[in-house]
Design a protein around this motif. Sequence first.
Motif, PDB file in Angstrom:
ATOM      1  N   GLN A  41      51.989  41.878  37.813  1.00 17.81           N
ATOM      2  CA  GLN A  41      51.915  40.429  37.766  1.00 17.81           C
ATOM      3  C   GLN A  41      50.932  39.839  38.770  1.00 17.81           C
ATOM      4  O   GLN A  41      51.029  38.685  39.120  1.00 17.81           O
ATOM      5  N   VAL A  42      49.993  40.627  39.236  1.00 17.82           N
ATOM      6  CA  VAL A  42      48.905  40.112  40.069  1.00 17.82           C
ATOM      7  C   VAL A  42      47.633  40.106  39.232  1.00 17.82           C
ATOM      8  O   VAL A  42      47.150  41.151  38.823  1.00 17.82           O
ATOM      9  N   PHE A  43      47.127  38.911  38.949  1.00 18.74           N
ATOM     10  CA  PHE A  43      45.963  38.742  38.090  1.00 18.74           C
ATOM     11  C   PHE A  43      44.751  38.477  38.963  1.00 18.74           C
ATOM     12  O   PHE A  43      44.719  37.512  39.733  1.00 18.74           O
ATOM     13  N   LYS A  44      43.743  39.342  38.882  1.00 16.73           N
ATOM     14  CA  LYS A  44      42.564  39.243  39.745  1.00 16.73           C
ATOM     15  C   LYS A  44      41.522  38.306  39.128  1.00 16.73           C
ATOM     16  O   LYS A  44      41.057  38.535  38.022  1.00 16.73           O
ATOM     17  N   VAL A  45      41.166  37.285  39.887  1.00 13.40           N
ATOM     18  CA  VAL A  45      40.206  36.285  39.416  1.00 13.40           C
ATOM     19  C   VAL A  45      38.999  36.249  40.344  1.00 13.40           C
ATOM     20  O   VAL A  45      39.134  35.996  41.543  1.00 13.40           O
ATOM     21  N   GLY A  46      37.811  36.483  39.798  1.00 15.15           N
ATOM     22  CA  GLY A  46      36.584  36.410  40.581  1.00 15.15           C
ATOM     23  C   GLY A  46      36.096  34.976  40.688  1.00 15.15           C
ATOM     24  O   GLY A  46      36.147  34.217  39.718  1.00 15.15           O
ATOM     25  N   SER A  47      35.637  34.595  41.899  1.00 13.40           N
ATOM     26  CA  SER A  47      35.156  33.238  42.112  1.00 13.40           C
ATOM     27  C   SER A  47      34.267  33.201  43.353  1.00 13.40           C
ATOM     28  O   SER A  47      34.559  33.875  44.341  1.00 13.40           O
ATOM     29  N   ASN A  78      54.333  33.023  34.469  1.00 13.74           N
ATOM     30  CA  ASN A  78      54.941  33.615  35.669  1.00 13.74           C
ATOM     31  C   ASN A  78      54.072  34.718  36.258  1.00 13.74           C
ATOM     32  O   ASN A  78      54.573  35.767  36.684  1.00 13.74           O
ATOM     33  N   ILE A  79      52.771  34.480  36.271  1.00 13.18           N
ATOM     34  CA  ILE A  79      51.815  35.474  36.773  1.00 13.18           C
ATOM     35  C   ILE A  79      51.181  34.971  38.067  1.00 13.18           C
ATOM     36  O   ILE A  79      50.729  33.826  38.140  1.00 13.18           O
ATOM     37  N   ASN A  80      51.153  35.805  39.087  1.00 16.95           N
ATOM     38  CA  ASN A  80      50.529  35.458  40.353  1.00 16.95           C
ATOM     39  C   ASN A  80      49.021  35.684  40.277  1.00 16.95           C
ATOM     40  O   ASN A  80      48.548  36.545  39.538  1.00 16.95           O
ATOM     41  N   THR A  81      48.281  34.929  41.066  1.00 16.54           N
ATOM     42  CA  THR A  81      46.829  35.001  41.031  1.00 16.54           C
ATOM     43  C   THR A  81      46.262  35.481  42.359  1.00 16.54           C
ATOM     44  O   THR A  81      46.653  34.997  43.417  1.00 16.54           O
ATOM     45  N   ASN A  82      45.335  36.436  42.292  1.00 15.86           N
ATOM     46  CA  ASN A  82      44.624  36.908  43.478  1.00 15.86           C
ATOM     47  C   ASN A  82      43.150  36.568  43.304  1.00 15.86           C
ATOM     48  O   ASN A  82      42.456  37.175  42.488  1.00 15.86           O
ATOM     49  N   PHE A  83      42.669  35.574  44.054  1.00 16.96           N
ATOM     50  CA  PHE A  83      41.271  35.174  43.962  1.00 16.96           C
ATOM     51  C   PHE A  83      40.416  36.060  44.858  1.00 16.96           C
ATOM     52  O   PHE A  83      40.722  36.249  46.033  1.00 16.96           O
ATOM     53  N   ILE A  84      39.341  36.612  44.280  1.00 18.27           N
ATOM     54  CA  ILE A  84      38.446  37.512  44.999  1.00 18.27           C
ATOM     55  C   ILE A  84      37.109  36.812  45.192  1.00 18.27           C
ATOM     56  O   ILE A  84      36.370  36.593  44.231  1.00 18.27           O
ATOM     57  N   ASP A  85      36.811  36.452  46.437  1.00 17.80           N
ATOM     58  CA  ASP A  85      35.576  35.728  46.755  1.00 17.80           C
ATOM     59  C   ASP A  85      34.373  36.646  46.569  1.00 17.80           C
ATOM     60  O   ASP A  85      34.255  37.680  47.231  1.00 17.80           O
ATOM     61  N   THR A  86      33.489  36.273  45.658  1.00 16.96           N
ATOM     62  CA  THR A  86      32.333  37.100  45.301  1.00 16.96           C
ATOM     63  C   THR A  86      31.140  36.188  45.040  1.00 16.96           C
ATOM     64  O   THR A  86      31.293  35.132  44.433  1.00 16.96           O
ATOM     65  N   ARG A  87      29.966  36.592  45.504  1.00 18.13           N
ATOM     66  CA  ARG A  87      28.793  35.756  45.275  1.00 18.13           C
ATOM     67  C   ARG A  87      28.511  35.622  43.781  1.00 18.13           C
ATOM     68  O   ARG A  87      28.750  36.521  42.998  1.00 18.13           O
TER      69      ARG A  87
END
Length: 288
Positions: A41-47, A78-87
Amino acid sequence: MHILNKGLSPLLVILLASGLIACSSKSEPKNAKETTQDVAQVFKVGSDITFPPFEYMENNKPEGFDIDLMNGILKKGNINTNFIDTRFTNLISGLESGKFDAVISGMYITPERLMRVDMIPYFKSTESVIVLSDSTYIPKVRDDLCGKTIATQKGSLFPDQLNQISKESCITKGKKAITVREFDTSPQAVQAILAKAADAQYDDTSVARNTVKKLNQKVKITSTEPFFPFIGGIVVRKGDTVTYNHIEDGLQKMKQSGEYSSLIKKYDLIAPTDEEIKVFMDHIKDKK
Protein backbone atom coordinates in the motif's frame (compact mmCIF):
# COMPACT_ATOMS: atom_id res chain seq x y z
CA MET A 1 -7.43 2.61 -25.97
CA HIS A 2 -5.22 1.55 -23.09
CA ILE A 3 -4.01 -2.06 -23.25
CA LEU A 4 -3.03 -3.86 -20.03
CA ASN A 5 0.58 -5.03 -19.79
CA LYS A 6 1.19 -8.74 -19.57
CA GLY A 7 2.79 -8.33 -16.16
CA LEU A 8 1.00 -7.05 -13.09
CA SER A 9 1.25 -3.31 -12.69
CA PRO A 10 2.39 -1.98 -9.30
CA LEU A 11 -1.10 -0.59 -8.68
CA LEU A 12 -2.68 -3.97 -9.44
CA VAL A 13 -0.53 -5.47 -6.69
CA ILE A 14 -1.70 -2.68 -4.40
CA LEU A 15 -5.34 -3.23 -5.23
CA LEU A 16 -5.08 -6.99 -4.82
CA ALA A 17 -3.44 -6.59 -1.43
CA SER A 18 -6.02 -4.08 -0.22
CA GLY A 19 -8.97 -6.20 -1.32
CA LEU A 20 -10.18 -3.72 -3.94
CA ILE A 21 -9.98 -6.28 -6.76
CA ALA A 22 -11.25 -9.82 -6.32
CA CYS A 23 -8.93 -12.63 -7.40
CA SER A 24 -10.07 -16.21 -7.97
CA SER A 25 -6.59 -17.72 -7.88
CA LYS A 26 -5.84 -19.84 -4.82
CA SER A 27 -2.10 -19.92 -5.33
CA GLU A 28 0.04 -18.40 -2.58
CA PRO A 29 2.80 -15.88 -3.34
CA LYS A 30 6.35 -17.16 -3.15
CA ASN A 31 7.13 -14.58 -0.49
CA ALA A 32 4.10 -13.56 1.56
CA LYS A 33 5.89 -10.51 2.94
CA GLU A 34 5.95 -8.99 -0.54
CA THR A 35 2.14 -8.77 -0.61
CA THR A 36 1.39 -7.57 2.91
CA GLN A 37 -0.50 -4.29 3.21
CA ASP A 38 2.52 -2.59 4.79
CA VAL A 39 4.53 -3.16 1.60
CA ALA A 40 1.88 -3.10 -1.12
CA GLN A 41 0.00 0.00 0.00
CA VAL A 42 2.90 2.38 -0.61
CA PHE A 43 2.49 4.00 -4.03
CA LYS A 44 5.65 5.62 -5.41
CA VAL A 45 5.07 8.93 -7.18
CA GLY A 46 7.84 10.77 -9.04
CA SER A 47 7.81 14.56 -8.86
CA ASP A 48 10.26 17.44 -9.27
CA ILE A 49 9.48 19.06 -5.92
CA THR A 50 10.93 22.46 -6.86
CA PHE A 51 7.95 23.82 -8.79
CA PRO A 52 5.56 25.79 -6.54
CA PRO A 53 2.60 25.95 -6.36
CA PHE A 54 2.45 22.47 -7.91
CA GLU A 55 5.04 20.87 -5.63
CA TYR A 56 7.60 22.18 -3.16
CA MET A 57 9.22 21.29 0.15
CA GLU A 58 8.00 22.92 3.36
CA ASN A 59 9.32 21.85 6.77
CA ASN A 60 11.00 18.90 5.01
CA LYS A 61 7.64 17.68 3.67
CA PRO A 62 6.28 17.73 0.10
CA GLU A 63 3.50 20.29 -0.26
CA GLY A 64 1.52 21.80 -3.12
CA PHE A 65 -1.39 21.26 -5.47
CA ASP A 66 -0.03 18.08 -7.06
CA ILE A 67 0.84 16.62 -3.66
CA ASP A 68 -2.60 17.30 -2.19
CA LEU A 69 -4.34 16.08 -5.34
CA MET A 70 -2.43 12.80 -5.59
CA ASN A 71 -2.83 12.13 -1.88
CA GLY A 72 -6.57 12.71 -2.25
CA ILE A 73 -6.86 10.47 -5.31
CA LEU A 74 -5.04 7.53 -3.72
CA LYS A 75 -6.73 8.02 -0.36
CA LYS A 76 -9.94 6.94 -2.08
CA GLY A 77 -8.38 3.46 -2.27
CA ASN A 78 -6.75 3.60 1.19
CA ILE A 79 -3.33 3.77 -0.45
CA ASN A 80 -0.39 5.66 1.04
CA THR A 81 1.79 7.84 -1.17
CA ASN A 82 5.58 8.09 -1.23
CA PHE A 83 6.74 11.11 -3.25
CA ILE A 84 10.22 10.73 -4.74
CA ASP A 85 11.89 14.06 -5.54
CA THR A 86 13.50 13.73 -8.98
CA ARG A 87 14.65 16.31 -11.50
CA PHE A 88 12.20 16.90 -14.32
CA THR A 89 14.46 15.52 -17.05
CA ASN A 90 14.47 12.09 -15.37
CA LEU A 91 10.80 11.68 -14.48
CA ILE A 92 9.52 9.79 -17.54
CA SER A 93 12.58 7.54 -17.77
CA GLY A 94 12.22 6.82 -14.05
CA LEU A 95 8.60 5.82 -14.59
CA GLU A 96 9.53 3.57 -17.52
CA SER A 97 12.26 1.85 -15.49
CA GLY A 98 9.91 1.13 -12.59
CA LYS A 99 11.33 3.66 -10.13
CA PHE A 100 7.86 5.22 -9.86
CA ASP A 101 4.31 3.91 -10.17
CA ALA A 102 3.15 7.28 -11.54
CA VAL A 103 4.38 10.84 -12.07
CA ILE A 104 2.73 14.13 -11.20
CA SER A 105 4.77 17.28 -11.73
CA GLY A 106 2.86 19.94 -13.65
CA MET A 107 3.79 18.11 -16.85
CA TYR A 108 2.37 19.25 -20.18
CA ILE A 109 0.57 16.72 -22.38
CA THR A 110 2.32 16.50 -25.76
CA PRO A 111 2.20 14.11 -28.75
CA GLU A 112 5.82 13.11 -28.08
CA ARG A 113 5.13 12.21 -24.45
CA LEU A 114 2.00 10.27 -25.37
CA MET A 115 4.16 8.06 -27.57
CA ARG A 116 5.96 6.89 -24.41
CA VAL A 117 3.41 7.21 -21.61
CA ASP A 118 -0.30 7.69 -20.90
CA MET A 119 -1.49 10.95 -19.32
CA ILE A 120 -4.62 11.95 -17.40
CA PRO A 121 -5.62 15.63 -17.90
CA TYR A 122 -6.06 17.62 -14.68
CA PHE A 123 -5.18 21.34 -15.09
CA LYS A 124 -4.59 24.00 -17.74
CA SER A 125 -2.26 26.97 -17.97
CA THR A 126 0.08 28.89 -20.25
CA GLU A 127 3.44 30.67 -19.91
CA SER A 128 4.57 34.08 -18.62
CA VAL A 129 7.73 36.18 -18.63
CA ILE A 130 9.23 37.53 -15.38
CA VAL A 131 11.74 40.37 -14.96
CA LEU A 132 13.14 42.33 -12.02
CA SER A 133 10.62 44.82 -10.66
CA ASP A 134 12.93 47.76 -11.32
CA SER A 135 13.92 46.59 -14.79
CA THR A 136 13.56 48.98 -17.71
CA TYR A 137 13.11 45.93 -19.94
CA ILE A 138 9.37 45.26 -20.17
CA PRO A 139 8.75 42.28 -22.49
CA LYS A 140 5.10 41.87 -23.41
CA VAL A 141 4.93 39.75 -26.57
CA ARG A 142 7.13 37.26 -28.45
CA ASP A 143 9.04 39.88 -30.45
CA ASP A 144 10.14 41.55 -27.22
CA LEU A 145 12.25 38.49 -26.35
CA CYS A 146 14.48 38.84 -29.41
CA GLY A 147 18.14 39.49 -28.66
CA LYS A 148 17.66 38.84 -24.93
CA THR A 149 18.93 36.15 -22.57
CA ILE A 150 15.99 34.20 -21.17
CA ALA A 151 16.31 31.74 -18.28
CA THR A 152 14.08 28.69 -18.12
CA GLN A 153 13.83 25.11 -16.84
CA LYS A 154 15.76 22.30 -18.49
CA GLY A 155 13.79 19.22 -19.53
CA SER A 156 10.52 21.13 -19.81
CA LEU A 157 8.95 22.31 -23.06
CA PHE A 158 10.06 25.87 -22.32
CA PRO A 159 13.48 25.72 -24.06
CA ASP A 160 11.87 24.33 -27.23
CA GLN A 161 9.16 26.97 -27.09
CA LEU A 162 11.71 29.75 -26.73
CA ASN A 163 13.74 28.37 -29.62
CA GLN A 164 10.57 28.24 -31.71
CA ILE A 165 9.78 31.86 -30.83
CA SER A 166 13.37 32.80 -31.64
CA LYS A 167 13.12 31.21 -35.08
CA GLU A 168 9.63 32.42 -36.00
CA SER A 169 9.50 35.85 -34.36
CA CYS A 170 13.14 36.89 -34.36
CA ILE A 171 15.45 35.27 -36.93
CA THR A 172 12.90 35.18 -39.79
CA LYS A 173 12.26 38.88 -39.19
CA GLY A 174 15.93 39.78 -39.24
CA LYS A 175 16.13 40.29 -35.48
CA LYS A 176 18.68 38.85 -33.08
CA ALA A 177 18.00 35.34 -31.76
CA ILE A 178 16.99 34.62 -28.18
CA THR A 179 19.76 33.26 -25.98
CA VAL A 180 18.17 30.45 -23.98
CA ARG A 181 19.79 29.58 -20.64
CA GLU A 182 18.60 26.30 -19.16
CA PHE A 183 18.64 25.45 -15.46
CA ASP A 184 17.80 22.22 -13.65
CA THR A 185 14.99 23.82 -11.65
CA SER A 186 12.65 26.79 -11.88
CA PRO A 187 14.08 28.43 -8.70
CA GLN A 188 17.56 28.30 -10.25
CA ALA A 189 16.22 30.12 -13.31
CA VAL A 190 14.73 32.78 -11.01
CA GLN A 191 18.11 33.19 -9.31
CA ALA A 192 19.62 33.95 -12.71
CA ILE A 193 17.32 36.99 -12.96
CA LEU A 194 18.13 38.12 -9.43
CA ALA A 195 21.85 37.81 -10.19
CA LYS A 196 21.30 39.68 -13.47
CA ALA A 197 22.70 36.69 -15.37
CA ALA A 198 19.54 36.69 -17.50
CA ASP A 199 17.22 39.42 -18.72
CA ALA A 200 14.06 37.49 -17.92
CA GLN A 201 12.61 34.12 -16.96
CA TYR A 202 10.08 32.14 -18.99
CA ASP A 203 7.88 29.85 -16.88
CA ASP A 204 4.43 28.42 -16.28
CA THR A 205 2.00 31.26 -15.48
CA SER A 206 0.84 29.73 -12.18
CA VAL A 207 4.45 29.20 -11.12
CA ALA A 208 5.32 32.76 -12.19
CA ARG A 209 2.51 34.22 -10.09
CA ASN A 210 3.73 32.18 -7.12
CA THR A 211 7.29 33.43 -7.66
CA VAL A 212 6.15 37.06 -7.58
CA LYS A 213 4.36 36.49 -4.26
CA LYS A 214 7.20 34.50 -2.73
CA LEU A 215 9.82 37.12 -3.59
CA ASN A 216 7.69 39.97 -2.22
CA GLN A 217 7.37 41.73 -5.56
CA LYS A 218 11.14 41.75 -6.29
CA VAL A 219 10.13 40.43 -9.69
CA LYS A 220 7.07 41.04 -11.84
CA ILE A 221 5.19 39.48 -14.73
CA THR A 222 5.19 41.73 -17.77
CA SER A 223 4.01 39.50 -20.62
CA THR A 224 0.56 40.00 -22.08
CA GLU A 225 0.64 37.14 -24.59
CA PRO A 226 -0.57 33.63 -23.64
CA PHE A 227 2.25 32.04 -25.72
CA PHE A 228 1.42 28.28 -25.76
CA PRO A 229 -1.79 27.37 -23.86
CA PHE A 230 -1.73 23.75 -22.71
CA ILE A 231 -3.28 21.09 -20.49
CA GLY A 232 -1.18 19.12 -18.01
CA GLY A 233 -1.51 15.47 -17.09
CA ILE A 234 -0.77 12.86 -14.46
CA VAL A 235 1.58 10.30 -16.02
CA VAL A 236 1.38 6.49 -15.93
CA ARG A 237 3.26 3.78 -17.80
CA LYS A 238 2.11 3.11 -21.34
CA GLY A 239 -0.68 0.55 -21.34
CA ASP A 240 -1.03 0.35 -17.54
CA THR A 241 -4.83 0.51 -17.55
CA VAL A 242 -5.19 -0.52 -13.89
CA THR A 243 -3.21 2.46 -12.65
CA TYR A 244 -4.71 4.80 -15.27
CA ASN A 245 -8.30 3.88 -14.45
CA HIS A 246 -7.75 3.99 -10.69
CA ILE A 247 -6.23 7.49 -10.82
CA GLU A 248 -8.84 8.76 -13.27
CA ASP A 249 -11.62 7.34 -11.09
CA GLY A 250 -10.16 8.96 -7.98
CA LEU A 251 -9.84 12.28 -9.81
CA GLN A 252 -13.48 12.14 -10.91
CA LYS A 253 -14.58 11.40 -7.34
CA MET A 254 -12.61 14.41 -6.09
CA LYS A 255 -14.31 16.57 -8.72
CA GLN A 256 -17.75 15.28 -7.71
CA SER A 257 -17.10 15.88 -4.01
CA GLY A 258 -15.83 19.43 -4.58
CA GLU A 259 -12.32 18.61 -3.24
CA TYR A 260 -10.74 19.24 -6.63
CA SER A 261 -12.34 22.67 -6.99
CA SER A 262 -11.21 23.58 -3.48
CA LEU A 263 -7.60 22.70 -4.34
CA ILE A 264 -7.78 24.65 -7.61
CA LYS A 265 -8.97 27.71 -5.68
CA LYS A 266 -6.44 27.23 -2.86
CA TYR A 267 -3.47 27.18 -5.23
CA ASP A 268 -4.84 29.76 -7.68
CA LEU A 269 -4.87 27.40 -10.68
CA ILE A 270 -7.24 26.87 -13.59
CA ALA A 271 -9.39 23.80 -14.15
CA PRO A 272 -10.10 22.78 -17.76
CA THR A 273 -13.67 22.00 -18.73
CA ASP A 274 -14.57 18.57 -20.12
CA GLU A 275 -15.03 20.16 -23.54
CA GLU A 276 -11.61 21.85 -23.39
CA ILE A 277 -10.01 18.52 -22.46
CA LYS A 278 -11.77 16.74 -25.33
CA VAL A 279 -10.76 19.37 -27.91
CA PHE A 280 -7.18 19.49 -26.65
CA MET A 281 -6.72 15.70 -26.53
CA ASP A 282 -8.27 15.27 -29.99
CA HIS A 283 -5.86 17.90 -31.30
CA ILE A 284 -2.88 16.21 -29.63
CA LYS A 285 -3.83 12.77 -30.93
CA ASP A 286 -4.11 14.12 -34.47
CA LYS A 287 -0.43 15.13 -34.21
CA LYS A 288 0.80 11.71 -33.05
